[in-house]
Design a protein around this motif. Structure first.
Motif, PDB file in Angstrom:
ATOM      1  N   VAL A  94       0.836  -1.203   0.000  1.00 43.24           N
ATOM      2  CA  VAL A  94       0.000   0.000   0.000  1.00 43.24           C
ATOM      3  C   VAL A  94       0.872   1.254   0.000  1.00 43.24           C
ATOM      4  O   VAL A  94       0.615   2.195  -0.760  1.00 43.24           O
ATOM      5  N   LEU A  95       1.904   1.267   0.816  1.00 43.57           N
ATOM      6  CA  LEU A  95       2.796   2.431   0.863  1.00 43.57           C
ATOM      7  C   LEU A  95       3.513   2.642  -0.467  1.00 43.57           C
ATOM      8  O   LEU A  95       3.691   3.780  -0.901  1.00 43.57           O
ATOM      9  N   LEU A  96       3.897   1.559  -1.113  1.00 46.20           N
ATOM     10  CA  LEU A  96       4.538   1.668  -2.428  1.00 46.20           C
ATOM     11  C   LEU A  96       3.570   2.267  -3.444  1.00 46.20           C
ATOM     12  O   LEU A  96       3.939   3.149  -4.223  1.00 46.20           O
ATOM     13  N   SER A  97       2.324   1.824  -3.422  1.00 41.61           N
ATOM     14  CA  SER A  97       1.322   2.380  -4.335  1.00 41.61           C
ATOM     15  C   SER A  97       1.039   3.838  -4.032  1.00 41.61           C
ATOM     16  O   SER A  97       0.891   4.657  -4.946  1.00 41.61           O
ATOM     17  N   LEU A  98       0.964   4.182  -2.751  1.00 42.61           N
ATOM     18  CA  LEU A  98       0.754   5.581  -2.378  1.00 42.61           C
ATOM     19  C   LEU A  98       1.932   6.456  -2.797  1.00 42.61           C
ATOM     20  O   LEU A  98       1.738   7.573  -3.293  1.00 42.61           O
ATOM     21  N   VAL A 103       4.252  10.620  -6.270  1.00 44.52           N
ATOM     22  CA  VAL A 103       5.521  11.019  -6.876  1.00 44.52           C
ATOM     23  C   VAL A 103       5.467  11.044  -8.402  1.00 44.52           C
ATOM     24  O   VAL A 103       6.057  11.922  -9.028  1.00 44.52           O
ATOM     25  N   LEU A 104       4.753  10.114  -8.985  1.00 47.81           N
ATOM     26  CA  LEU A 104       4.753  10.000 -10.449  1.00 47.81           C
ATOM     27  C   LEU A 104       3.921  11.092 -11.114  1.00 47.81           C
ATOM     28  O   LEU A 104       3.052  11.691 -10.474  1.00 47.81           O
ATOM     29  N   PRO A 105       4.156  11.327 -12.408  1.00 47.80           N
ATOM     30  CA  PRO A 105       3.307  12.273 -13.150  1.00 47.80           C
ATOM     31  C   PRO A 105       1.849  11.793 -13.172  1.00 47.80           C
ATOM     32  O   PRO A 105       1.554  10.640 -12.860  1.00 47.80           O
ATOM     33  N   PHE A 106       0.960  12.671 -13.588  1.00 42.95           N
ATOM     34  CA  PHE A 106      -0.485  12.442 -13.483  1.00 42.95           C
ATOM     35  C   PHE A 106      -0.935  11.094 -14.048  1.00 42.95           C
ATOM     36  O   PHE A 106      -1.608  10.327 -13.373  1.00 42.95           O
ATOM     37  N   ARG A 107      -0.595  10.784 -15.284  1.00 44.88           N
ATOM     38  CA  ARG A 107      -1.062   9.528 -15.892  1.00 44.88           C
ATOM     39  C   ARG A 107      -0.511   8.306 -15.173  1.00 44.88           C
ATOM     40  O   ARG A 107      -1.231   7.345 -14.926  1.00 44.88           O
ATOM     41  N   ALA A 108       0.760   8.353 -14.854  1.00 48.26           N
ATOM     42  CA  ALA A 108       1.365   7.220 -14.153  1.00 48.26           C
ATOM     43  C   ALA A 108       0.800   7.082 -12.740  1.00 48.26           C
ATOM     44  O   ALA A 108       0.589   5.964 -12.255  1.00 48.26           O
ATOM     45  N   SER A 109       0.526   8.201 -12.082  1.00 49.07           N
ATOM     46  CA  SER A 109      -0.037   8.119 -10.732  1.00 49.07           C
ATOM     47  C   SER A 109      -1.466   7.585 -10.767  1.00 49.07           C
ATOM     48  O   SER A 109      -1.876   6.836  -9.881  1.00 49.07           O
ATOM     49  N   THR A 110      -2.208   7.939 -11.807  1.00 45.92           N
ATOM     50  CA  THR A 110      -3.552   7.388 -11.967  1.00 45.92           C
ATOM     51  C   THR A 110      -3.475   5.883 -12.185  1.00 45.92           C
ATOM     52  O   THR A 110      -4.255   5.119 -11.608  1.00 45.92           O
ATOM     53  N   LEU A 111      -2.536   5.457 -12.998  1.00 47.20           N
ATOM     54  CA  LEU A 111      -2.337   4.026 -13.229  1.00 47.20           C
ATOM     55  C   LEU A 111      -1.941   3.320 -11.935  1.00 47.20           C
ATOM     56  O   LEU A 111      -2.441   2.224 -11.652  1.00 47.20           O
ATOM     57  N   ALA A 112      -1.088   3.956 -11.138  1.00 49.97           N
ATOM     58  CA  ALA A 112      -0.689   3.366  -9.855  1.00 49.97           C
ATOM     59  C   ALA A 112      -1.889   3.186  -8.938  1.00 49.97           C
ATOM     60  O   ALA A 112      -1.995   2.176  -8.232  1.00 49.97           O
ATOM     61  N   MET A 113      -2.805   4.138  -8.970  1.00 50.27           N
ATOM     62  CA  MET A 113      -3.994   4.013  -8.141  1.00 50.27           C
ATOM     63  C   MET A 113      -4.898   2.893  -8.648  1.00 50.27           C
ATOM     64  O   MET A 113      -5.413   2.101  -7.872  1.00 50.27           O
ATOM     65  N   VAL A 114      -5.066   2.820  -9.957  1.00 52.78           N
ATOM     66  CA  VAL A 114      -5.977   1.831 -10.530  1.00 52.78           C
ATOM     67  C   VAL A 114      -5.444   0.410 -10.364  1.00 52.78           C
ATOM     68  O   VAL A 114      -6.183  -0.503 -10.014  1.00 52.78           O
ATOM     69  N   ILE A 115      -4.151   0.210 -10.606  1.00 53.37           N
ATOM     70  CA  ILE A 115      -3.622  -1.160 -10.514  1.00 53.37           C
ATOM     71  C   ILE A 115      -3.042  -1.479  -9.137  1.00 53.37           C
ATOM     72  O   ILE A 115      -2.756  -2.639  -8.848  1.00 53.37           O
ATOM     73  N   GLY A 116      -2.883  -0.465  -8.289  1.00 48.37           N
ATOM     74  CA  GLY A 116      -2.329  -0.692  -6.960  1.00 48.37           C
ATOM     75  C   GLY A 116      -3.349  -0.566  -5.861  1.00 48.37           C
ATOM     76  O   GLY A 116      -3.772  -1.549  -5.256  1.00 48.37           O
ATOM     77  N   LEU A 117      -3.765   0.663  -5.608  1.00 50.81           N
ATOM     78  CA  LEU A 117      -4.633   0.912  -4.457  1.00 50.81           C
ATOM     79  C   LEU A 117      -6.016   0.283  -4.594  1.00 50.81           C
ATOM     80  O   LEU A 117      -6.572  -0.198  -3.607  1.00 50.81           O
ATOM     81  N   GLY A 118      -6.563   0.288  -5.797  1.00 54.52           N
ATOM     82  CA  GLY A 118      -7.889  -0.311  -5.981  1.00 54.52           C
ATOM     83  C   GLY A 118      -7.918  -1.785  -5.613  1.00 54.52           C
ATOM     84  O   GLY A 118      -8.666  -2.210  -4.723  1.00 54.52           O
ATOM     85  N   PRO A 119      -7.088  -2.605  -6.265  1.00 55.37           N
ATOM     86  CA  PRO A 119      -7.072  -4.029  -5.909  1.00 55.37           C
ATOM     87  C   PRO A 119      -6.623  -4.299  -4.472  1.00 55.37           C
ATOM     88  O   PRO A 119      -7.131  -5.217  -3.828  1.00 55.37           O
ATOM     89  N   LEU A 120      -5.697  -3.496  -3.965  1.00 53.94           N
ATOM     90  CA  LEU A 120      -5.257  -3.715  -2.587  1.00 53.94           C
ATOM     91  C   LEU A 120      -6.390  -3.476  -1.597  1.00 53.94           C
ATOM     92  O   LEU A 120      -6.478  -4.174  -0.573  1.00 53.94           O
ATOM     93  N   THR A 121      -7.259  -2.537  -1.889  1.00 50.50           N
ATOM     94  CA  THR A 121      -8.417  -2.320  -1.021  1.00 50.50           C
ATOM     95  C   THR A 121      -9.312  -3.554  -1.022  1.00 50.50           C
ATOM     96  O   THR A 121      -9.803  -3.974   0.024  1.00 50.50           O
ATOM     97  N   LEU A 122      -9.497  -4.132  -2.192  1.00 56.15           N
ATOM     98  CA  LEU A 122     -10.329  -5.336  -2.289  1.00 56.15           C
ATOM     99  C   LEU A 122      -9.671  -6.539  -1.611  1.00 56.15           C
ATOM    100  O   LEU A 122     -10.363  -7.469  -1.201  1.00 56.15           O
ATOM    101  N   LEU A 123      -8.361  -6.527  -1.489  1.00 54.57           N
ATOM    102  CA  LEU A 123      -7.634  -7.648  -0.892  1.00 54.57           C
ATOM    103  C   LEU A 123      -7.517  -7.552   0.635  1.00 54.57           C
ATOM    104  O   LEU A 123      -6.950  -8.453   1.261  1.00 54.57           O
ATOM    105  N   ARG A 124      -8.035  -6.500   1.239  1.00 56.71           N
ATOM    106  CA  ARG A 124      -7.937  -6.339   2.695  1.00 56.71           C
ATOM    107  C   ARG A 124      -8.453  -7.549   3.472  1.00 56.71           C
ATOM    108  O   ARG A 124      -7.776  -8.021   4.393  1.00 56.71           O
TER     109      ARG A 124
END
Length: 171
Positions: A94-98, A103-124
């Protein structure tokens, strides 16, 4: 051996703050909503802190009713370490995704949220199940499993409780 209770409580309270934020997220179209998101995180922390009293009381009951309190304490400590390890791996992801999000530019940060934070929330819930398994496998026994299950249920109930109390009518 140091008790894992403090790091587990800190993880639980941080998770509760994020749960409060998630209960509020997407419910307000205003651009500047820092105060509202802070309030939501504080609400989550308050609810989480209250719910985390349940595993503390469960642990106290287990220790007070154990025939050999020193042995029970050692088993609970081992179970707590086993519970902490999967959660630490999950928290690191989660910290890596955050970090990528901030830190990343807008598109990459959006991708990080979609492929990182979204699924990680579902995996709680699966992270909590892995933590319970870790508590048993590390020598905690049934009592560590019981306390871990109560703690897991407590943190998983924060977001629905905050949503129901403060945000169920907001759309």
């Amino acid at each position: 051996m140091m008790t894992p209770a403090v790091p587990l409580m800190i993880l639980g309270l941080v998770d509760a703050a994020f749960s409060g934020f998630r209960a509020y997220a997407g419910r307000d179209a205003r651009i500047r909503k820092h105060r509202a998101t802070t309030r939501a995180a504080l609400r989550g922390t308050a609810v989480g802190g209250t719910l985390l009293i349940a595993p503390v009381l469960t642990a106290a009951l287990v220790l007070l009713t154990a025939p050999d309190q020193a042995r029970a304490y050692d088993a609970l400590t081992a179970g707590g370490v086993g519970y902490l390890l999967p959660l630490a791996v999950y928290a690191a992801a989660v910290l890596l995704s955050l970090a990528a999000y901030f830190v990343l530019p807008f598109r990459a940060s959006t991708l990080a949220m979609v492929i990182g934070l979204g699924p990680l929330t579902l995996l709680r819930p699966f992270a909590v199940a892995a933590a319970c398994l870790g508590a048993v496998l590390n020598g905690g026994g049934w009592s560590a499993l019981l306390i871990g299950a109560v703690a897991g249920a407590s943190v998983l109930c924060v977001e629905p409780a905050v949503h129901r109390r403060w945000y169920h009518h907001v759309l």
